[in-house]
Design a protein around this motif. Structure first.
Motif, PDB file in Angstrom:
ATOM      1  N   CYS A  26      10.132 -26.953 104.482  1.00  0.00           N
ATOM      2  CA  CYS A  26       9.052 -26.072 104.857  1.00  0.00           C
ATOM      3  C   CYS A  26       9.289 -24.711 104.245  1.00  0.00           C
ATOM      4  CB  CYS A  26       9.048 -26.002 106.375  1.00  0.00           C
ATOM      5  SG  CYS A  26       8.487 -24.505 107.080  1.00  0.00           S
ATOM      6  N   THR A  28       7.722 -21.887 105.142  1.00  0.00           N
ATOM      7  CA  THR A  28       7.141 -20.842 105.987  1.00  0.00           C
ATOM      8  C   THR A  28       7.955 -19.552 105.920  1.00  0.00           C
ATOM      9  OG1 THR A  28       6.116 -22.429 107.466  1.00  0.00           O
ATOM     10  CG2 THR A  28       6.567 -20.258 108.380  1.00  0.00           C
ATOM     11  N   HIS A 234       4.964 -29.626 112.687  1.00  0.00           N
ATOM     12  CA  HIS A 234       5.959 -28.574 112.491  1.00  0.00           C
ATOM     13  C   HIS A 234       5.273 -27.252 112.082  1.00  0.00           C
ATOM     14  CE1 HIS A 234       9.999 -27.248 110.750  1.00  0.00           C
ATOM     15  NE2 HIS A 234       9.183 -26.485 110.054  1.00  0.00           N
ATOM     16  N   GLU A 235       4.372 -27.326 111.111  1.00  0.00           N
ATOM     17  CA  GLU A 235       3.751 -26.095 110.603  1.00  0.00           C
ATOM     18  C   GLU A 235       2.828 -25.452 111.639  1.00  0.00           C
ATOM     19  OE1 GLU A 235       4.983 -24.744 108.150  1.00  0.00           O
ATOM     20  OE2 GLU A 235       5.982 -26.430 107.194  1.00  0.00           O
TER      21      GLU A 235
HETATM   22 ZN   LIG Z   1       9.419 -24.768 109.062  1.00  0.00          ZN
END
Ligand SMILES: [Zn+2]
Length: 422
Positions: A26, A28, A234-235
């Protein structure tokens, strides 16, 4: 000496491998670092949200189910619907189903009541509905399709070009994009914007089509372990202010008390108990690797905790509260609710290169061009000029023919016909 050097090299290699593994999941935090660099005042906003979250947790009342309107933007490369990056409606809908299962603890793979972590496993009481009306009150399927005219995209271009050109009002919708990522982001599964480090043109969640939903292209292209739609779970967790369970540092803090302290991210599919009695103080049950905010395979993650639920609900009722009064999932009422920009001037028409568009009383925020059969001809015509009442666009890259310009202003819209003659 040589041996020490070799050991050091081996260690460096190991660290490199770990970083590579991390980047596979990820991005992010990468998006967050970039947001902070652009706007350092985010840190103050974060502190304010942390304080408000803490205060809410002290006085919280629960048992309300919150519903978030969602729009799914599919960015493709000209393929037919259901082929390649132009994922099918069914695949898009499969993702929505997974979000609803995971956030309501309806997932078939949840922990058993006999599991030591069952006691803190939570129904997050958050649901997702597909938009029934767009930001101007028009009926919509909640799924948009745009030809990005490119096989894959890097995060920076997604944030600078794709998102501003396609985003719906973030105060009314959770925007989710399905878009193929490439270049330096060729192994990124997805990324999100936190509630405090977001903007009106970047807010939302991005997922690659190979990790979108659980049918069609999900799990293809080397992403077999990401085939169950948990990237979005998750996001969206990040989007509702959850941090990674290891707090993005060794024995780091995720600001949630019941998630068990974790030494680092976990990959693959560990078995319980994992990393018990770690130096970080994980206790005899070990780390909560099956939490959605860790990095294990889709098939091995299955829970949020009560603390995570409370933190997400706080973010939703504080920074993202406007979503809870959004009419995005209501059936559209009368089309007459759309306000028209009625002082537009557009010239020359026909045109072969530059078109001037002006309005005396409205700032123009975006211009979209469609063919007469309704296919949006993708280009970044989002307006970021200082003078938003006199816009010049170049249509030289479009073939001769008749087109429809959709011109947007604040809560107002106008469509104008234009001919391109070369
Ligand atoms: Zn993440």
């Amino acid at each position: 000496m040589k041996r020490n050097l070799l050991n050091l090299l081996a260690l460096l290699l190991l660290i490199n491998t770990m970083n590579a593994q991390t980047s596979k999941k990820c991005a992010t935090m990468k998006a967050y670092e970039r947001a902070i660099a652009k706007d350092p005042s985010i840190i103050e906003k974060e502190k304010a949200l942390e304080l408000a979250t803490k205060n809410r947790l002290n006085n919280k009342t629960r048992a309300t189910v919150y519903t978030i309107p969602v729009v799914i933007h599919i960015i493709h490369n000209g393929e037919a619907i259901g082929s390649g990056t132009n994922i099918s409606d069914a695949q898009a809908l499969s993702q929505l189903d997974i979000l609803n299962e995971d956030f309501r603890l309806m997932n078939a793979d949840s922990l058993l009541p006999s599991h030591p972590f069952w006691g803190v496993t939570a129904d997050c009481e958050i649901e997702f509905c597909l938009a029934q009306q767009d930001e101007f009150g028009n009926a919509t399927t909640g799924i948009t399709r745009n030809d990005g005219m490119q096989t894959s995209w890097e995060m920076q271009d997604i944030d600078d070009i794709i998102k501003p050109a396609t985003i719906w009002d973030r105060h009314k919708y959770l925007n989710i994009w399905s878009i193929n990522m490439g270049g330096s982001d060729s192994s990124t599964l997805g990324y999100a914007t936190f509630p405090s480090s977001t903007t009106d043109t970047t807010d939302g969640v991005v997922i690659r089509p190979q990790a979108f939903g659980d049918i069609g292209t999900a799990g293809t292209g080397g992403f077999t372990i990401n085939d169950l739609g948990r990237t979005a779970t998750h996001e969206v967790g990040h989007w509702l202010n959850l941090n990674h369970i290891w707090g993005d540092s060794t024995c780091g803090d995720d600001f949630v008390t019941d998630t068990e302290i974790a030494e680092d991210n976990n990959f693959g599919c560990p078995s319980f108990p994992h990393n018990a009695n770690s130096a970080c103080g994980s206790g005899s049950n070990g780390e909560m690797y099956m939490n959605y905010m860790d990095y294990v395979d889709d098939a091995c993650m299955n829970m949020f905790t009560e603390g995570q639920r409370d933190r997400m609900q706080s973010a939703l009722t504080i920074d993202r509260a406007s979503l809870l009064v959004s009419n995005g999932c209501d059936a559209p009422t009368a089309v007459s609710s759309i306000k028209i920009i009625n002082d537009l001037k557009l010239f020359p028409n026909p045109s072969n290169s530059l078109v001037h568009i002006s309005s005396n009383s409205n700032d123009i925020t975006s211009i979209e061009i469609y063919t007469i059969t309704g296919v949006r001809v993708f280009d970044n015509f989002t307006i970021n000029k200082s003078n938003k009442r006199n816009i010049v666009i170049d249509v030289n890259n479009l073939p001769s023919g008749n087109y429809v310009l959709k011109i947007k202003s604040n809560q107002k819209v106008s469509t104008q016909k234009i001919s391109i003659l070369k």
